[in-house]
Design a protein around this motif. Structure first.
Motif, PDB file in Angstrom:
ATOM      1  N   ASN A 244       0.854  -1.182   0.000  1.00 32.49           N
ATOM      2  CA  ASN A 244       0.000   0.000   0.000  1.00 32.49           C
ATOM      3  C   ASN A 244       0.895   1.239   0.000  1.00 32.49           C
ATOM      4  O   ASN A 244       1.084   1.880   1.023  1.00 32.49           O
ATOM      5  N   PRO A 247       0.200   7.449  -1.834  1.00 23.53           N
ATOM      6  CA  PRO A 247      -0.180   8.025  -3.127  1.00 23.53           C
ATOM      7  C   PRO A 247       0.651   9.256  -3.497  1.00 23.53           C
ATOM      8  O   PRO A 247       0.719   9.612  -4.670  1.00 23.53           O
TER       9      PRO A 247
ATOM     10  N   GLN B  50      -4.951   1.576  -0.761  1.00 19.66           N
ATOM     11  CA  GLN B  50      -6.196   1.646  -0.006  1.00 19.66           C
ATOM     12  C   GLN B  50      -5.926   2.355   1.311  1.00 19.66           C
ATOM     13  O   GLN B  50      -4.780   2.522   1.710  1.00 19.66           O
ATOM     14  N   PRO B  51      -7.000   2.805   1.969  1.00 17.57           N
ATOM     15  CA  PRO B  51      -6.795   3.495   3.241  1.00 17.57           C
ATOM     16  C   PRO B  51      -6.062   2.595   4.230  1.00 17.57           C
ATOM     17  O   PRO B  51      -6.321   1.400   4.329  1.00 17.57           O
ATOM     18  N   MET B  52      -5.139   3.188   4.950  1.00 16.88           N
ATOM     19  CA  MET B  52      -4.315   2.408   5.871  1.00 16.88           C
ATOM     20  C   MET B  52      -5.025   2.269   7.219  1.00 16.88           C
ATOM     21  O   MET B  52      -5.434   3.258   7.817  1.00 16.88           O
ATOM     22  N   LEU B  86      -7.064   8.687   3.307  1.00 15.98           N
ATOM     23  CA  LEU B  86      -5.899   7.813   3.179  1.00 15.98           C
ATOM     24  C   LEU B  86      -5.788   6.844   4.353  1.00 15.98           C
ATOM     25  O   LEU B  86      -4.928   5.971   4.356  1.00 15.98           O
TER      26      LEU B  86
END
Lengths: 328, 452
Positions: A244, A247, B50-52, B86
């Motif tokens: 992850n 961004p 994806q959101p952490m 986030l």
């Protein structure tokens, strides 16, 4: 007029209707084919795979066969003589005209071919005289076992011999019988020595005029010791699902490729903390690096890797490359 | 891009993976590496963005009476992290360990069990001198390490701001990007019936708290903009006579007219250094863009077209200006040097008109309003006009403004009918659209720079 019209109409309908059924396009049923996993690789990768081994010696100018021992070249014996002429197989009346030839191979059992049984009804006259003679013929067999066997055989022939043609065939069979003792039927531990195969061993040290240790390099494309593609894909899929990255690296992802070396135990767990191989600085690099480390830690246990290839995956370098993630 | 809009949890590269297919698979091929490297190298060139999952434990009150403030701080942090899109803060009800001692290493296993990847702990203590001390630690649950730790001192009534500053610290450490929580938003507060709407300038924290009114509502106010360097805003107001551009000090309430021109002046915006205001001046049926130096009051003409040139916005380096002009027939977005000169059109996204361009503080995007097919959309494009992306579309969306880190856009939406407009945020990827709480209807938001 009306009647002929009706007949004509009916005939047309019948013909057209039949045509509809008969010429109806059949669905083109192709049997479902199994999906074949195909992988595209670049020319570069192909050349890497076919690269061979780096420390392999160069091709020898005048290649010699492998020789472990100095000595005379041994003539190569044919282990099995080539089959020159095969007995013709007769299935019907033609057999009577051309009797089968005796087997030319000394090792082959002269047992009657089953095909020849078909001849049986045509030669119904057994010759008991010849069979009776058989045990009387002088036999140079030295041991009792064979003698016993012969006695056994003497009892058998009345059943089998009638299958064969008289005269020549029976003669041939008798000759064959004399050559080959049938020792398989009984086993005497005291006679084991006689049963041993006294032929020369086939495995012999390769000899030549000079010694040569030039063994084969193997197939350049052989990669049997690599991790299988499915293991690798499973590993990739797991890490992809866990990675992850922040961004914020999307504008310059090429600056944030992180390579991590992991060492694994045999039960697929990390030995110690993952080692980040490449350097970098700044909060974005740190965040990207940490995301990769987290993915690697979360990926435990890596049980998609087979225990048999442990030596290959006990240490792996994993490149976390965000260029394609944010490339679009 | 529409698939990005719909799902906040997404695999960025699912579609790319399909289209690239072969290439992606090929990249995974085992490569024999030279000596010194490991035997096996695996390339991971896709990700699951994806959101952490993060756990924000209740901050501990250092003394009696501090517990309430401490809890408030952790709640603000949780709300901030959730709003930014986030992070996925974990419901405190799921926590297995209650943090009572901030200085001890937490039991990582119990936080791993609830799938937390990061853990924030903290303590708020009122000091003997009356100040408030706030401490926090950020832990990497998986690696079992402390990632950050800070302490701050402030006056007790500033406790919300402390919470925002801690939120920024967590955001920065985990995303690698600058935060934006310690910032404010100025907007136009709208009350009353639609025909006699009272519009007041208001200012609030970016999360909607601490609303304060800056004007009394006896005149119509529009397009407020923050100064990047001073506690000032510039805006347009219809008082008596022509609309004028004003400068207002939000600390002292002092205000002044910017320049003294015949005709109306509108659409003001500060330069990045805060030394100039660029705006439109009416010239007959046309309008042109001028820049005024705030100290010397000298005006510089930047455009001279027989068209309506308006809505200028500086690039973050101050070198260029994007603006809206109908010189080509329909309103479109153009870019010109900050000193004026030849302008180049950058908006070519098919039918429709483009207006209210605003340059992101990061410099990577220009936000805009696009009107097409009877709908108003908010979108972004790169400064060269490429990569246009519509973030949200509807009956009426307008007035984009970037958060200080350029990751989030705030805009206002008017649903039509008797209802009034509201403020919304959306991230530049088009995800996580959220309504911003305001006391009544609200429009024309403008985000401040970071306060600290």
């Amino acid at each position: 007029m009306k009647r002929s019209f009706i007949i004509s109409s009916i005939a047309h309908v019948v013909v057209l209707g039949w045509g509809l059924v008969a010429f109806a396009a059949r669905p083109n049923d192709a049997p479902p084919t199994e999906a074949l996993p195909v992988e595209f690789i670049s020319a570069n990768q192909l050349s890497q795979m076919t690269n061979g081994v780096k420390n392999a010696p160069k091709a020898i100018e005048n290649p010699k066969p492998l020789a472990d021992k100095v000595g005379d070249l041994k003539p190569v014996k044919e282990l099995a003589p080539k089959v020159v002429d095969k007995p013709e197989i007769r299935t019907d009346t033609a057999a009577a005209a051309a009797p089968p030839k005796p087997e030319p191979k000394p090792e082959v059992k002269p047992e009657p071919k089953p095909v020849e049984k078909a001849e049986k009804p045509k030669e119904p006259e057994p010759k008991p005289v010849e069979k009776a003679e058989k045990p009387k013929e002088p036999k140079p067999k030295p041991d009792q076992v064979v003698e016993e066997l012969k006695k056994d055989e003497a009892k058998k022939p009345p059943k089998k011999l009638p299958e064969f043609k008289p005269d020549q065939i029976a003669e041939e069979l008798k000759k064959d019988d004399t050559k080959k003792p049938r020792t398989q039927t009984k086993f005497d531990a005291n006679q084991v020595a006689a049963l041993l195969d006294h032929r020369e061993p086939q495995r012999q040290v390769a000899t030549a005029a000079t010694l040569s240790n030039a063994a084969s390099l193997g197939v350049p494309t052989g990669n049997a010791s690599h991790l299988s593609q499915s293991e690798l894909e499973a590993l990739r899929a797991k890490l992809i699902s866990l990675w992850n990255p922040p961004p914020a690296i999307s504008s310059t992802p090429d600056q944030y490729v992180v390579t991590i070396r992991i060492r694994l135990t045999r039960d697929h767990r990390l030995i110690g903390p993952p080692e980040v191989l490449n350097g970098g600085s700044g909060p974005l690099f740190e965040a990207t690096r940490d995301s990769a480390v987290r993915a690697v830690i979360q990926g435990q246990p890596y049980d998609m890797l087979s225990a048999t290839t442990y030596d290959l995956w006990k240490e792996m370098d994993i490149n976390f490359d965000p260029r394609e993630v944010f490339g679009g | 891009m529409s698939d990005r809009n719909s799902n906040p949890v997404l695999n960025f590269t699912r579609r790319r993976a399909l289209s690239l297919g072969a290439g992606a698979a090929a990249a995974a091929t085992l490569v024999t590496r030279p000596r010194g490297a490991s035997a096996v190298t695996v390339d991971i060139n896709q990700a699951n963005v994806q959101p952490m999952p993060i756990a924000v434990s209740d901050f501990v009150g250092g003394g009696s009476g501090d517990a309430e403030t401490a809890q408030g701080v952790s709640q603000i942090i949780t709300a901030n992290l959730r709003r930014c899109g986030l992070f996925a803060p974990i419901d405190p009800a799921a926590f297995l360990e209650k943090i009572t001692n901030v200085d001890a290493v937490p039991n990582f296993a119990s936080w791993r069990t609830i799938n937390a990847q990061a853990l924030a702990t903290g303590r708020v203590t009122r000091q003997n001198d009356g100040r408030l001390k706030a401490e926090f630690r950020l832990w990497d649950v998986l690696a079992g390490q402390q990632l950050a730790g800070q302490q701050y001192f402030t006056t007790p009534d500033n406790w919300r701001r402390i919470a925002h500053i801690i939120s920024d610290a967590i955001y920065e450490r985990l995303t690698g990007d600058k935060g934006y929580f310690d910032s404010r938003v100025v907007f136009v507060d709208e009350t009353g019936a639609k025909e006699r709407r009272i519009k007041r300038l208001a200012i609030m924290d970016q999360d909607g708290a601490n609303v304060r009114y800056l004007t009394r509502g006896d005149e119509l106010v529009l397009t407020p903009r923050f100064s990047p360097s001073t506690q000032e805003i510039t805006y347009m107001a219809y008082g008596q006579g022509d609309p004028r551009v004003y400068l207002l000090n939000i600390e002292t309430g002092q205000r002044e007219v910017v320049g003294n021109f015949p005709g109306m002046s509108f659409a003001p915006r500060f330069s990045p250094d805060g030394q100039r205001v660029v705006m439109s001046l009416q010239e007959g049926s046309n309008s042109n863009i001028f820049a005024m130096d705030l100290r010397s009051k000298a005006m510089t003409r930047l455009t001279e077209a027989a068209a309506i040139d308006t809505a200028p916005s500086y690039s973050p380096d101050g070198g260029r200006i994007c603006f809206e002009s109908d010189r080509g027939g329909h309103p479109q977005i153009y870019i010109m040097p900050a000193s004026g000169g030849a302008a180049q059109r950058i908006s070519f996204g098919g039918e429709g008109s483009y207006s209210t361009p605003v340059w992101s503080p990061r410099g990577d995007y220009i936000g805009f309003t696009r009107q097409a097919g009877g709908k108003f959309a908010i979108g972004v494009m790169k400064p060269d006009g490429s990569g246009e992306r519509i973030l949200t579309e509807g009956y009426h969306n307008e007035g984009p403004t970037f958060a200080p880190n350029g990751r989030v856009i705030m805009f206002f939406r008017d649903p039509g009918g008797s209802a009034g407009p509201s403020l919304f945020t959306i991230d530049v990827g088009g995800r996580n659209e959220l309504k911003v709480p305001t006391p009544s209807f609200a429009s024309d938001p403008a985000w401040s720079p970071l306060l600290s």
